[in-house]
Motif scaffolding. Sequence first.
Motif, PDB file in Angstrom:
ATOM      1  N   PHE A   6      46.760  42.601  37.799  1.00  0.00           N
ATOM      2  CA  PHE A   6      46.146  41.281  37.651  1.00  0.00           C
ATOM      3  C   PHE A   6      44.650  41.390  37.402  1.00  0.00           C
ATOM      4  CE2 PHE A   6      50.013  40.455  40.040  1.00  0.00           C
ATOM      5  CZ  PHE A   6      50.530  39.371  39.337  1.00  0.00           C
ATOM      6  N   ALA A   7      44.118  40.325  36.799  1.00  0.00           N
ATOM      7  CA  ALA A   7      42.673  40.151  36.554  1.00  0.00           C
ATOM      8  C   ALA A   7      42.130  41.348  35.765  1.00  0.00           C
ATOM      9  CB  ALA A   7      41.943  39.891  37.861  1.00  0.00           C
ATOM     10  N   TRP A   8      40.964  41.916  36.176  1.00  0.00           N
ATOM     11  CA  TRP A   8      40.383  42.966  35.324  1.00  0.00           C
ATOM     12  C   TRP A   8      41.201  44.247  35.344  1.00  0.00           C
ATOM     13  CZ3 TRP A   8      39.297  47.209  38.097  1.00  0.00           C
ATOM     14  CH2 TRP A   8      38.790  47.094  39.375  1.00  0.00           C
ATOM     15  N   VAL A   9      42.036  44.435  36.343  1.00  0.00           N
ATOM     16  CA  VAL A   9      42.908  45.617  36.344  1.00  0.00           C
ATOM     17  C   VAL A   9      43.902  45.502  35.186  1.00  0.00           C
ATOM     18  CG1 VAL A   9      44.471  47.029  37.715  1.00  0.00           C
ATOM     19  CG2 VAL A   9      42.700  45.667  38.861  1.00  0.00           C
ATOM     20  N   ARG A  10      44.450  44.304  35.015  1.00  0.00           N
ATOM     21  CA  ARG A  10      45.359  44.033  33.891  1.00  0.00           C
ATOM     22  C   ARG A  10      44.647  44.240  32.547  1.00  0.00           C
ATOM     23  NH1 ARG A  10      45.154  39.643  31.230  1.00  0.00           N
ATOM     24  NH2 ARG A  10      44.223  38.406  32.894  1.00  0.00           N
ATOM     25  N   GLU A  11      43.415  43.754  32.468  1.00  0.00           N
ATOM     26  CA  GLU A  11      42.678  43.882  31.203  1.00  0.00           C
ATOM     27  C   GLU A  11      42.370  45.343  30.874  1.00  0.00           C
ATOM     28  OE1 GLU A  11      40.413  39.571  31.075  1.00  0.00           O
ATOM     29  OE2 GLU A  11      39.308  41.310  31.817  1.00  0.00           O
ATOM     30  N   GLY A  36      46.518  60.129  36.171  1.00  0.00           N
ATOM     31  CA  GLY A  36      46.708  61.293  35.324  1.00  0.00           C
ATOM     32  C   GLY A  36      47.324  60.983  33.970  1.00  0.00           C
ATOM     33  N   ARG A  37      47.798  59.753  33.804  1.00  0.00           N
ATOM     34  CA  ARG A  37      48.485  59.385  32.559  1.00  0.00           C
ATOM     35  C   ARG A  37      47.555  59.304  31.363  1.00  0.00           C
ATOM     36  NH1 ARG A  37      52.493  54.296  33.056  1.00  0.00           N
ATOM     37  NH2 ARG A  37      54.356  55.424  33.717  1.00  0.00           N
ATOM     38  N   GLU A  38      46.567  58.418  31.487  1.00  0.00           N
ATOM     39  CA  GLU A  38      45.686  58.123  30.355  1.00  0.00           C
ATOM     40  C   GLU A  38      44.355  57.648  30.904  1.00  0.00           C
ATOM     41  OE1 GLU A  38      47.117  55.357  27.313  1.00  0.00           O
ATOM     42  OE2 GLU A  38      49.154  55.843  27.971  1.00  0.00           O
ATOM     43  N   GLU A  39      43.373  57.699  30.018  1.00  0.00           N
ATOM     44  CA  GLU A  39      42.015  57.316  30.400  1.00  0.00           C
ATOM     45  C   GLU A  39      41.953  55.884  30.961  1.00  0.00           C
ATOM     46  OE1 GLU A  39      39.427  59.101  30.593  1.00  0.00           O
ATOM     47  OE2 GLU A  39      37.838  57.608  30.831  1.00  0.00           O
ATOM     48  N   ARG A  40      42.694  54.953  30.334  1.00  0.00           N
ATOM     49  CA  ARG A  40      42.601  53.551  30.783  1.00  0.00           C
ATOM     50  C   ARG A  40      43.041  53.397  32.237  1.00  0.00           C
ATOM     51  NH1 ARG A  40      47.983  50.963  29.022  1.00  0.00           N
ATOM     52  NH2 ARG A  40      49.152  52.771  28.303  1.00  0.00           N
ATOM     53  N   TYR A  41      43.998  54.211  32.678  1.00  0.00           N
ATOM     54  CA  TYR A  41      44.402  54.159  34.085  1.00  0.00           C
ATOM     55  C   TYR A  41      43.320  54.781  34.972  1.00  0.00           C
ATOM     56  CZ  TYR A  41      49.120  53.003  32.506  1.00  0.00           C
ATOM     57  OH  TYR A  41      50.202  52.389  31.935  1.00  0.00           O
ATOM     58  N   ALA A  42      42.780  55.904  34.503  1.00  0.00           N
ATOM     59  CA  ALA A  42      41.733  56.574  35.276  1.00  0.00           C
ATOM     60  C   ALA A  42      40.552  55.625  35.491  1.00  0.00           C
ATOM     61  CB  ALA A  42      41.281  57.842  34.560  1.00  0.00           C
ATOM     62  N   VAL A  43      40.229  54.851  34.453  1.00  0.00           N
ATOM     63  CA  VAL A  43      39.113  53.894  34.564  1.00  0.00           C
ATOM     64  C   VAL A  43      39.471  52.776  35.556  1.00  0.00           C
ATOM     65  CG1 VAL A  43      37.796  52.142  33.298  1.00  0.00           C
ATOM     66  CG2 VAL A  43      38.207  54.381  32.264  1.00  0.00           C
ATOM     67  N   ALA A  44      40.664  52.223  35.404  1.00  0.00           N
ATOM     68  CA  ALA A  44      41.063  51.104  36.262  1.00  0.00           C
ATOM     69  C   ALA A  44      41.132  51.508  37.733  1.00  0.00           C
ATOM     70  CB  ALA A  44      42.410  50.555  35.810  1.00  0.00           C
ATOM     71  N   PHE A  45      41.548  52.746  37.983  1.00  0.00           N
ATOM     72  CA  PHE A  45      41.730  53.200  39.365  1.00  0.00           C
ATOM     73  C   PHE A  45      40.595  54.104  39.841  1.00  0.00           C
ATOM     74  CE2 PHE A  45      46.172  52.214  38.175  1.00  0.00           C
ATOM     75  CZ  PHE A  45      46.476  51.346  39.218  1.00  0.00           C
ATOM     76  N   SER A  46      39.427  54.007  39.189  1.00  0.00           N
ATOM     77  CA  SER A  46      38.348  54.934  39.551  1.00  0.00           C
ATOM     78  C   SER A  46      37.774  54.654  40.928  1.00  0.00           C
ATOM     79  CB  SER A  46      37.249  54.892  38.493  1.00  0.00           C
ATOM     80  OG  SER A  46      36.742  53.581  38.405  1.00  0.00           O
ATOM     81  N   ASP A  47      37.808  53.406  41.371  1.00  0.00           N
ATOM     82  CA  ASP A  47      37.224  53.079  42.683  1.00  0.00           C
ATOM     83  C   ASP A  47      38.223  52.239  43.483  1.00  0.00           C
ATOM     84  OD1 ASP A  47      35.755  52.334  44.863  1.00  0.00           O
ATOM     85  OD2 ASP A  47      34.353  51.060  43.741  1.00  0.00           O
ATOM     86  N   LEU A  48      38.937  52.898  44.377  1.00  0.00           N
ATOM     87  CA  LEU A  48      39.984  52.190  45.126  1.00  0.00           C
ATOM     88  C   LEU A  48      39.409  51.140  46.072  1.00  0.00           C
ATOM     89  CD1 LEU A  48      42.806  54.731  46.015  1.00  0.00           C
ATOM     90  CD2 LEU A  48      42.547  53.226  44.038  1.00  0.00           C
ATOM     91  N   SER A  49      38.144  51.292  46.454  1.00  0.00           N
ATOM     92  CA  SER A  49      37.559  50.290  47.359  1.00  0.00           C
ATOM     93  C   SER A  49      37.428  48.939  46.646  1.00  0.00           C
ATOM     94  CB  SER A  49      36.201  50.759  47.872  1.00  0.00           C
ATOM     95  OG  SER A  49      35.240  50.685  46.842  1.00  0.00           O
ATOM     96  N   ALA A  50      37.491  48.950  45.305  1.00  0.00           N
ATOM     97  CA  ALA A  50      37.405  47.701  44.539  1.00  0.00           C
ATOM     98  C   ALA A  50      38.782  47.122  44.256  1.00  0.00           C
ATOM     99  CB  ALA A  50      36.679  47.949  43.221  1.00  0.00           C
TER     100      ALA A  50
END
Lengths: 81, 145
Positions: A6-11, A36-50
């Motif tokens: 959802f929200a920016w994670v979805r985007e 580990g899949r692709e860059e877009r996932y690495a970016v979305a999950f870079s900061d779990l506190s967010a």
Amino acid sequence: MDVLYFAWVRERIGVPRESVETQADTVAGLVEELRGREERYAVAFSDLSALRVALDQELAEFDAPLDGVREVAFFPPMTGG
Amino acid sequence: MRVLVQEAAFDVAQQMRDFGAPDMGAIVTFTGVVRDNDARNLTAMEIEHYPGMTQSALTRIAAQAQDRWNLGDVLVIHRYGRLRPGEQIMMVATAARHRKAAFEAAEFLMDYLKSRAPFWKKEITADAAEWVAARDEDESALKRW
């Protein structure tokens, strides 16, 4: 299982939901696999506190087990009201 | 108890017509409105939600308020979709025997809706679209309950 965003994670990931085959025992393990899949996932999950996570539509923690879970949702802190 | 998650606008007066109970002497209503930004150039507020989870999360929050303050009635409405500045986003109403409980329960509902109901707001202007960030104060507001 179904994974929803959802929200920016979805985007950032580019899809609202997808079906994921995972061997992970916990949410954190699933996050590692997705990163580990692709860059877009690495970016979305870079900061779990967010990020927040819900398992079968209930808020949960990142160390929660995935045993029996059918739907995982990742999203930023909620801004209702 | 009534919990509504909807795209359509709502009418506060109409919602209040059958609200309350005979032994409840106090009704508090709160209405949230889309606020323009500081630059006064907001064209819309887009509200996304998690359809499967929203109704159950709101119902749980309303039930907690009802139990804790012995409410005779409680109402929560929250909209989603594209709203313009000045439009009503959401409302809560509480009916209690006395005003203190009605006010407190309404504040409790608002504090929990802010950070425990799965909604996300995005501010749209002519040249940008930006997700509204959750505020630390909203999270810490829950501690008083």
